[in-house]
Design a protein around this motif. Structure first.
Motif, mmCIF file in Angstrom:
data_model
loop_
_atom_site.group_PDB
_atom_site.id
_atom_site.type_symbol
_atom_site.label_atom_id
_atom_site.label_comp_id
_atom_site.label_asym_id
_atom_site.label_seq_id
_atom_site.Cartn_x
_atom_site.Cartn_y
_atom_site.Cartn_z
ATOM 1 N N ALA A 2 0.821 -1.215 0.000
ATOM 2 C CA ALA A 2 0.000 0.000 0.000
ATOM 3 C C ALA A 2 0.854 1.265 0.000
ATOM 4 O O ALA A 2 0.464 2.269 -0.591
ATOM 5 C CB ALA A 2 -0.939 -0.004 1.204
ATOM 6 N N GLU A 5 5.080 2.965 -4.426
ATOM 7 C CA GLU A 5 4.605 3.587 -5.665
ATOM 8 C C GLU A 5 4.468 2.551 -6.771
ATOM 9 O O GLU A 5 3.610 2.667 -7.636
ATOM 10 C CB GLU A 5 5.587 4.676 -6.116
ATOM 11 C CG GLU A 5 5.617 5.880 -5.217
ATOM 12 C CD GLU A 5 6.599 6.926 -5.708
ATOM 13 O OE1 GLU A 5 6.838 6.998 -6.937
ATOM 14 O OE2 GLU A 5 7.130 7.657 -4.866
ATOM 15 N N SER A 23 -5.792 -5.591 -3.602
ATOM 16 C CA SER A 23 -6.817 -4.618 -3.958
ATOM 17 C C SER A 23 -6.552 -4.119 -5.381
ATOM 18 O O SER A 23 -5.438 -4.244 -5.900
ATOM 19 C CB SER A 23 -6.774 -3.435 -2.996
ATOM 20 O OG SER A 23 -5.575 -2.699 -3.184
ATOM 21 N N ASP A 24 -7.560 -3.541 -6.000
ATOM 22 C CA ASP A 24 -7.388 -2.967 -7.342
ATOM 23 C C ASP A 24 -6.306 -1.898 -7.322
ATOM 24 O O ASP A 24 -5.509 -1.792 -8.261
ATOM 25 C CB ASP A 24 -8.701 -2.355 -7.841
ATOM 26 C CG ASP A 24 -9.751 -3.398 -8.171
ATOM 27 O OD1 ASP A 24 -9.388 -4.569 -8.413
ATOM 28 O OD2 ASP A 24 -10.948 -3.042 -8.178
ATOM 29 N N GLU A 25 -6.253 -1.115 -6.254
ATOM 30 C CA GLU A 25 -5.248 -0.054 -6.133
ATOM 31 C C GLU A 25 -3.835 -0.639 -6.127
ATOM 32 O O GLU A 25 -2.942 -0.135 -6.808
ATOM 33 C CB GLU A 25 -5.487 0.741 -4.848
ATOM 34 C CG GLU A 25 -4.513 1.874 -4.643
ATOM 35 C CD GLU A 25 -4.769 2.624 -3.350
ATOM 36 O OE1 GLU A 25 -3.801 3.207 -2.827
ATOM 37 O OE2 GLU A 25 -5.922 2.632 -2.863
ATOM 38 N N SER A 26 -3.628 -1.709 -5.389
ATOM 39 C CA SER A 26 -2.308 -2.350 -5.340
ATOM 40 C C SER A 26 -1.957 -2.998 -6.668
ATOM 41 O O SER A 26 -0.824 -2.880 -7.142
ATOM 42 C CB SER A 26 -2.259 -3.392 -4.222
ATOM 43 O OG SER A 26 -2.329 -2.753 -2.971
ATOM 44 N N ARG A 27 -2.901 -3.695 -7.287
ATOM 45 C CA ARG A 27 -2.636 -4.326 -8.590
ATOM 46 C C ARG A 27 -2.230 -3.290 -9.637
ATOM 47 O O ARG A 27 -1.406 -3.562 -10.498
ATOM 48 C CB ARG A 27 -3.864 -5.113 -9.064
ATOM 49 C CG ARG A 27 -3.921 -6.512 -8.523
ATOM 50 C CD ARG A 27 -4.986 -7.338 -9.224
ATOM 51 N NE ARG A 27 -6.308 -6.768 -9.066
ATOM 52 C CZ ARG A 27 -7.093 -6.956 -8.015
ATOM 53 N NH1 ARG A 27 -6.700 -7.727 -7.025
ATOM 54 N NH2 ARG A 27 -8.277 -6.383 -7.945
ATOM 55 N N ALA A 28 -2.792 -2.099 -9.567
ATOM 56 C CA ALA A 28 -2.477 -1.049 -10.540
ATOM 57 C C ALA A 28 -1.020 -0.587 -10.432
ATOM 58 O O ALA A 28 -0.461 -0.064 -11.391
ATOM 59 C CB ALA A 28 -3.425 0.133 -10.352
ATOM 60 N N LYS A 29 -0.384 -0.791 -9.291
ATOM 61 C CA LYS A 29 1.004 -0.376 -9.074
ATOM 62 C C LYS A 29 2.011 -1.421 -9.548
ATOM 63 O O LYS A 29 3.209 -1.175 -9.573
ATOM 64 C CB LYS A 29 1.258 -0.138 -7.585
ATOM 65 C CG LYS A 29 0.436 0.956 -6.973
ATOM 66 C CD LYS A 29 0.780 1.017 -5.506
ATOM 67 C CE LYS A 29 -0.164 1.839 -4.703
ATOM 68 N NZ LYS A 29 0.237 1.876 -3.292
ATOM 69 N N HIS A 50 -9.478 -10.163 -12.829
ATOM 70 C CA HIS A 50 -8.899 -8.821 -12.970
ATOM 71 C C HIS A 50 -8.188 -8.789 -14.316
ATOM 72 O O HIS A 50 -7.018 -9.139 -14.405
ATOM 73 C CB HIS A 50 -7.921 -8.551 -11.830
ATOM 74 C CG HIS A 50 -8.483 -8.890 -10.487
ATOM 75 N ND1 HIS A 50 -9.437 -8.131 -9.866
ATOM 76 C CD2 HIS A 50 -8.253 -9.941 -9.655
ATOM 77 C CE1 HIS A 50 -9.758 -8.686 -8.707
ATOM 78 N NE2 HIS A 50 -9.052 -9.787 -8.564
#
Length: 101
Positions: A2, A5, A23-29, A50
């Protein structure tokens, strides 16, 4: 992850399980998966839950700054020392360049 970057994940089935659980936020990184199996390299990983495609690179590319830091999902001691030697050869620092999950 989390607080990071960006990051990559090194491992096989456990790495994919880790990715699916994020989470979607973590996968995006996530930058890429790192793997030792030449058959998986250059074939993007896609999870049906996903659908984002994630590149798969050779484990040795962990030395490149753009692929760090790394979340390692490989249990030490299961590869007759091969994993440990590969990791040691990269000259990375645990807690800075990589973490075990």
């Amino acid at each position: 992850v989390a607080k990071l970057e960006k990051f990559s994940i090194w491992g096989g089935k456990e790495a994919r399980d880790c990715y699916r659980a994020m989470s979607d936020e973590s996968r995006a990184k996530m930058v890429c998966f790192l793997d030792i199996d030449p058959k998986k390299i250059q074939t993007p990983y896609t999870c049906r839950e996903h659908p984002r495609k994630v590149s798969v690179k050779m484990w040795s590319e962990a030395k490149l700054p753009e692929n760090r830091p790394i979340v390692i999902c490989v249990k030490p001691g299961l590869t007759s020392g091969v994993f440990e030697e590969n990791l040691k050869s990269l000259g990375l620092t645990e807690g800075v360049d990589y973490w075990f999950f």
